[in-house]
Design an enzyme around this catalytic site. Structure first.
Site, PDB file in Angstrom:
ATOM      1  N   MET A  92       0.815  -1.217   0.000  1.00 49.97           N
ATOM      2  CA  MET A  92       0.000   0.000   0.000  1.00 49.97           C
ATOM      3  C   MET A  92       0.852   1.272   0.000  1.00 49.97           C
ATOM      4  O   MET A  92       0.614   2.202   0.769  1.00 49.97           O
ATOM      5  CB  MET A  92      -0.938  -0.005   1.212  1.00 49.97           C
ATOM      6  CG  MET A  92      -1.873  -1.205   1.242  1.00 49.97           C
ATOM      7  SD  MET A  92      -2.889  -1.349  -0.247  1.00 49.97           S
ATOM      8  CE  MET A  92      -4.047  -0.024   0.051  1.00 49.97           C
ATOM      9  N   ASN A 109       1.785  -6.507 -10.407  1.00 44.70           N
ATOM     10  CA  ASN A 109       0.869  -6.144  -9.311  1.00 44.70           C
ATOM     11  C   ASN A 109      -0.486  -6.777  -9.574  1.00 44.70           C
ATOM     12  O   ASN A 109      -0.860  -6.990 -10.728  1.00 44.70           O
ATOM     13  CB  ASN A 109       0.725  -4.609  -9.268  1.00 44.70           C
ATOM     14  CG  ASN A 109      -0.215  -4.136  -8.170  1.00 44.70           C
ATOM     15  OD1 ASN A 109      -0.145  -4.618  -7.039  1.00 44.70           O
ATOM     16  ND2 ASN A 109      -1.100  -3.207  -8.496  1.00 44.70           N
ATOM     17  N   HIS A 111      -4.463  -5.966  -8.987  1.00 45.77           N
ATOM     18  CA  HIS A 111      -5.348  -4.839  -8.658  1.00 45.77           C
ATOM     19  C   HIS A 111      -6.799  -5.307  -8.728  1.00 45.77           C
ATOM     20  O   HIS A 111      -7.191  -5.974  -9.698  1.00 45.77           O
ATOM     21  CB  HIS A 111      -5.122  -3.685  -9.641  1.00 45.77           C
ATOM     22  CG  HIS A 111      -5.965  -2.492  -9.330  1.00 45.77           C
ATOM     23  ND1 HIS A 111      -5.676  -1.636  -8.292  1.00 45.77           N
ATOM     24  CD2 HIS A 111      -7.115  -2.040  -9.880  1.00 45.77           C
ATOM     25  CE1 HIS A 111      -6.611  -0.699  -8.224  1.00 45.77           C
ATOM     26  NE2 HIS A 111      -7.495  -0.927  -9.186  1.00 45.77           N
ATOM     27  N   THR A 143       4.340   0.103 -14.057  1.00 44.80           N
ATOM     28  CA  THR A 143       5.007   1.205 -14.745  1.00 44.80           C
ATOM     29  C   THR A 143       4.811   2.453 -13.877  1.00 44.80           C
ATOM     30  O   THR A 143       4.045   2.401 -12.901  1.00 44.80           O
ATOM     31  CB  THR A 143       4.406   1.417 -16.152  1.00 44.80           C
ATOM     32  OG1 THR A 143       2.999   1.627 -16.006  1.00 44.80           O
ATOM     33  CG2 THR A 143       4.643   0.205 -17.059  1.00 44.80           C
TER      34      THR A 143
HETATM   35  C1  GRF Z   1      -6.096  -7.366  -2.749  1.00 48.12           C
HETATM   36  O1  GRF Z   1      -7.441  -7.044  -2.931  1.00 48.12           O
HETATM   37  C2  GRF Z   1      -5.284  -6.872  -3.905  1.00 48.12           C
HETATM   38  O2  GRF Z   1      -5.981  -6.918  -5.115  1.00 48.12           O
HETATM   39  C3  GRF Z   1      -5.022  -5.449  -3.527  1.00 48.12           C
HETATM   40  O3  GRF Z   1      -4.837  -5.468  -2.133  1.00 48.12           O
HETATM   41  C4  GRF Z   1      -5.489  -6.596  -1.582  1.00 48.12           C
HETATM   42  C5  GRF Z   1      -4.445  -7.378  -0.859  1.00 48.12           C
HETATM   43  O4  GRF Z   1      -4.984  -8.467  -0.156  1.00 48.12           O
HETATM   44  N1  GRF Z   1      -3.902  -4.939  -4.267  1.00 48.12           N
HETATM   45  P1  GRF Z   1      -4.017  -9.581   0.421  1.00 48.12           P
HETATM   46  O5  GRF Z   1      -3.041  -8.871   1.380  1.00 48.12           O
HETATM   47  O6  GRF Z   1      -3.314 -10.222  -0.726  1.00 48.12           O
HETATM   48  O7  GRF Z   1      -4.898 -10.528   1.163  1.00 48.12           O
END
Ligand code: GRF
Length: 194
Positions: A92, A109, A111, A143
Protein backbone atom coordinates in the site's frame (compact mmCIF):
# COMPACT_ATOMS: atom_id res chain seq x y z
CA UNK A 1 14.53 -26.67 -14.43
CA UNK A 2 15.91 -23.37 -13.19
CA UNK A 3 13.32 -21.38 -11.30
CA UNK A 4 13.15 -17.60 -11.29
CA UNK A 5 13.66 -16.12 -7.83
CA UNK A 6 10.70 -14.00 -6.68
CA UNK A 7 10.33 -11.43 -3.90
CA UNK A 8 6.88 -10.39 -2.70
CA UNK A 9 6.05 -6.93 -1.29
CA UNK A 10 3.13 -6.78 1.15
CA UNK A 11 1.55 -4.42 3.67
CA UNK A 12 -1.17 -6.58 5.22
CA UNK A 13 -2.77 -9.99 5.46
CA UNK A 14 -0.99 -11.44 2.44
CA UNK A 15 -3.62 -13.77 1.01
CA UNK A 16 -2.33 -13.22 -2.53
CA UNK A 17 1.19 -13.83 -1.19
CA UNK A 18 -0.03 -17.15 0.21
CA UNK A 19 -1.56 -18.08 -3.14
CA UNK A 20 1.82 -17.47 -4.81
CA UNK A 21 3.66 -19.46 -2.13
CA UNK A 22 1.24 -22.39 -2.57
CA UNK A 23 1.53 -22.35 -6.36
CA UNK A 24 5.33 -22.31 -6.17
CA UNK A 25 5.28 -25.60 -4.26
CA UNK A 26 4.42 -27.44 -7.48
CA UNK A 27 7.58 -29.06 -8.86
CA UNK A 28 6.95 -27.75 -12.36
CA UNK A 29 6.26 -24.15 -11.29
CA UNK A 30 8.83 -21.85 -12.96
CA UNK A 31 9.36 -19.56 -9.94
CA UNK A 32 10.31 -19.86 -6.28
CA UNK A 33 9.43 -17.39 -3.53
CA UNK A 34 12.72 -16.42 -1.88
CA UNK A 35 11.64 -13.51 0.32
CA UNK A 36 8.76 -11.36 1.54
CA UNK A 37 9.28 -7.68 2.36
CA UNK A 38 6.75 -5.50 4.17
CA UNK A 39 6.61 -1.78 4.87
CA UNK A 40 4.67 -2.63 8.05
CA UNK A 41 6.29 -4.79 10.75
CA UNK A 42 2.79 -5.79 11.95
CA UNK A 43 1.67 -7.17 8.58
CA UNK A 44 0.16 -10.61 9.33
CA UNK A 45 1.54 -11.93 6.04
CA UNK A 46 5.10 -11.65 7.39
CA UNK A 47 4.35 -14.28 10.04
CA UNK A 48 2.65 -16.51 7.47
CA UNK A 49 5.73 -16.37 5.24
CA UNK A 50 8.19 -16.91 8.09
CA UNK A 51 6.19 -19.95 9.23
CA UNK A 52 6.82 -21.43 5.78
CA UNK A 53 10.56 -20.91 6.12
CA UNK A 54 10.69 -17.96 3.74
CA UNK A 55 13.04 -15.04 4.44
CA UNK A 56 11.23 -11.91 5.62
CA UNK A 57 12.11 -8.29 6.28
CA UNK A 58 10.25 -5.13 7.17
CA UNK A 59 11.26 -1.56 6.47
CA UNK A 60 9.31 1.47 7.71
CA UNK A 61 9.40 4.32 5.23
CA UNK A 62 9.12 6.79 8.15
CA UNK A 63 12.60 5.75 9.29
CA UNK A 64 14.17 7.03 6.07
CA UNK A 65 14.85 10.70 5.25
CA UNK A 66 13.49 10.33 1.72
CA UNK A 67 11.32 7.94 -0.26
CA UNK A 68 14.24 7.31 -2.61
CA UNK A 69 16.42 6.09 0.28
CA UNK A 70 13.61 3.83 1.50
CA UNK A 71 13.12 2.36 -1.96
CA UNK A 72 16.87 1.95 -2.60
CA UNK A 73 17.06 -0.03 0.62
CA UNK A 74 14.13 -2.19 -0.51
CA UNK A 75 16.03 -2.94 -3.72
CA UNK A 76 19.16 -3.80 -1.69
CA UNK A 77 17.19 -6.24 0.47
CA UNK A 78 15.54 -7.83 -2.58
CA UNK A 79 18.88 -8.13 -4.37
CA UNK A 80 20.47 -9.67 -1.25
CA UNK A 81 17.92 -12.44 -1.81
CA UNK A 82 18.94 -12.55 -5.51
CA UNK A 83 15.38 -11.61 -6.50
CA UNK A 84 14.73 -11.47 -10.24
CA UNK A 85 10.97 -10.80 -10.21
CA UNK A 86 9.00 -8.62 -7.75
CA UNK A 87 5.32 -9.29 -7.02
CA UNK A 88 3.33 -6.53 -5.33
CA UNK A 89 0.59 -8.16 -3.27
CA UNK A 90 -1.36 -5.57 -1.32
CA UNK A 91 1.66 -3.27 -1.01
CA UNK A 92 0.00 0.00 0.00
CA UNK A 93 2.66 2.51 -1.03
CA UNK A 94 2.98 4.40 -4.28
CA UNK A 95 6.41 3.61 -5.71
CA UNK A 96 8.75 6.20 -7.19
CA UNK A 97 9.95 6.19 -10.78
CA UNK A 98 13.52 5.10 -9.92
CA UNK A 99 12.34 1.97 -8.11
CA UNK A 100 9.77 1.19 -10.78
CA UNK A 101 12.27 1.65 -13.60
CA UNK A 102 14.90 -0.46 -11.81
CA UNK A 103 12.42 -3.38 -11.82
CA UNK A 104 10.85 -2.54 -15.19
CA UNK A 105 9.47 -5.64 -16.90
CA UNK A 106 10.25 -7.63 -13.77
CA UNK A 107 7.60 -6.25 -11.38
CA UNK A 108 3.88 -7.09 -11.44
CA UNK A 109 0.87 -6.14 -9.31
CA UNK A 110 -2.61 -7.47 -8.61
CA UNK A 111 -5.35 -4.84 -8.66
CA UNK A 112 -8.98 -5.43 -7.69
CA UNK A 113 -10.70 -4.02 -10.76
CA UNK A 114 -10.99 -4.54 -14.48
CA UNK A 115 -8.27 -2.05 -15.40
CA UNK A 116 -8.22 0.52 -16.94
CA UNK A 117 -11.48 1.00 -15.00
CA UNK A 118 -11.23 1.91 -11.30
CA UNK A 119 -7.59 2.65 -10.73
CA UNK A 120 -6.68 3.50 -7.13
CA UNK A 121 -8.42 2.63 -3.87
CA UNK A 122 -11.92 1.53 -2.78
CA UNK A 123 -12.69 -0.18 -6.06
CA UNK A 124 -15.52 -2.38 -4.74
CA UNK A 125 -17.37 0.60 -3.20
CA UNK A 126 -17.02 2.59 -6.41
CA UNK A 127 -18.22 -0.26 -8.63
CA UNK A 128 -21.34 -0.66 -6.45
CA UNK A 129 -21.97 3.08 -6.33
CA UNK A 130 -21.87 3.20 -10.13
CA UNK A 131 -24.39 0.35 -10.44
CA UNK A 132 -22.03 -1.77 -12.53
CA UNK A 133 -23.04 -5.36 -13.25
CA UNK A 134 -19.52 -6.67 -13.71
CA UNK A 135 -16.28 -6.36 -11.76
CA UNK A 136 -13.03 -8.25 -11.51
CA UNK A 137 -9.29 -8.11 -11.08
CA UNK A 138 -6.17 -7.55 -13.15
CA UNK A 139 -2.54 -8.62 -12.92
CA UNK A 140 -0.42 -6.04 -14.71
CA UNK A 141 3.16 -4.91 -15.21
CA UNK A 142 4.11 -2.02 -12.95
CA UNK A 143 5.01 1.20 -14.75
CA UNK A 144 5.43 4.69 -13.25
CA UNK A 145 1.73 5.66 -13.65
CA UNK A 146 -0.50 4.29 -10.86
CA UNK A 147 -2.23 1.06 -11.96
CA UNK A 148 -1.43 1.92 -15.59
CA UNK A 149 0.90 -0.82 -16.80
CA UNK A 150 -0.12 -3.37 -19.45
CA UNK A 151 -2.38 -6.18 -18.25
CA UNK A 152 -1.17 -9.77 -18.21
CA UNK A 153 -4.39 -11.49 -17.07
CA UNK A 154 -7.87 -10.41 -16.00
CA UNK A 155 -10.80 -12.25 -14.43
CA UNK A 156 -14.41 -11.11 -14.37
CA UNK A 157 -17.08 -11.68 -11.73
CA UNK A 158 -20.74 -10.63 -11.71
CA UNK A 159 -22.03 -7.98 -9.34
CA UNK A 160 -25.08 -9.58 -7.70
CA UNK A 161 -28.21 -8.01 -6.19
CA UNK A 162 -27.64 -7.25 -2.52
CA UNK A 163 -23.85 -7.20 -2.83
CA UNK A 164 -21.91 -5.23 -0.25
CA UNK A 165 -18.30 -4.09 -0.68
CA UNK A 166 -17.29 -7.09 1.45
CA UNK A 167 -19.28 -9.70 -0.46
CA UNK A 168 -18.04 -8.33 -3.76
CA UNK A 169 -14.44 -8.17 -2.52
CA UNK A 170 -14.65 -11.82 -1.43
CA UNK A 171 -15.89 -12.90 -4.87
CA UNK A 172 -13.09 -10.95 -6.57
CA UNK A 173 -10.47 -12.31 -4.15
CA UNK A 174 -11.18 -15.90 -5.22
CA UNK A 175 -10.26 -14.86 -8.76
CA UNK A 176 -7.20 -12.90 -7.59
CA UNK A 177 -5.84 -16.06 -6.00
CA UNK A 178 -6.40 -17.93 -9.25
CA UNK A 179 -4.94 -15.46 -11.77
CA UNK A 180 -1.96 -14.12 -9.80
CA UNK A 181 -0.10 -17.46 -9.74
CA UNK A 182 -1.02 -17.99 -13.39
CA UNK A 183 0.32 -14.56 -14.40
CA UNK A 184 3.56 -15.14 -12.48
CA UNK A 185 3.89 -18.48 -14.25
CA UNK A 186 3.60 -16.71 -17.62
CA UNK A 187 6.23 -14.09 -16.70
CA UNK A 188 8.66 -16.52 -15.07
CA UNK A 189 8.50 -18.89 -18.03
CA UNK A 190 9.08 -16.07 -20.52
CA UNK A 191 5.65 -16.37 -22.14
CA UNK A 192 4.88 -12.69 -21.52
CA UNK A 193 7.15 -9.65 -21.47
CA UNK A 194 6.71 -5.90 -21.18
C1 GRF B 1 -6.10 -7.37 -2.75
O1 GRF B 1 -7.44 -7.04 -2.93
C2 GRF B 1 -5.28 -6.87 -3.91
O2 GRF B 1 -5.98 -6.92 -5.12
C3 GRF B 1 -5.02 -5.45 -3.53
O3 GRF B 1 -4.84 -5.47 -2.13
C4 GRF B 1 -5.49 -6.60 -1.58
C5 GRF B 1 -4.44 -7.38 -0.86
O4 GRF B 1 -4.98 -8.47 -0.16
N1 GRF B 1 -3.90 -4.94 -4.27
P1 GRF B 1 -4.02 -9.58 0.42
O5 GRF B 1 -3.04 -8.87 1.38
O6 GRF B 1 -3.31 -10.22 -0.73
O7 GRF B 1 -4.90 -10.53 1.16
Amino acid sequence: MSRRKVGILISGRGSNMSALIEAAKAPDYPAEIVGVLSNRAAAPGLRTAAAQGIATASLAQSKFPTREMFEDTMTQVLESWEVEIVCLAGFMRILGADFVNHWRGRMINIHPSLLPDYRGLHTHERVLADGRTEHGCTVHFVTPGLDEGPAILQARVPVLPGDTPDSLAARVLVEEHRIYPEALRLLASGKVAL
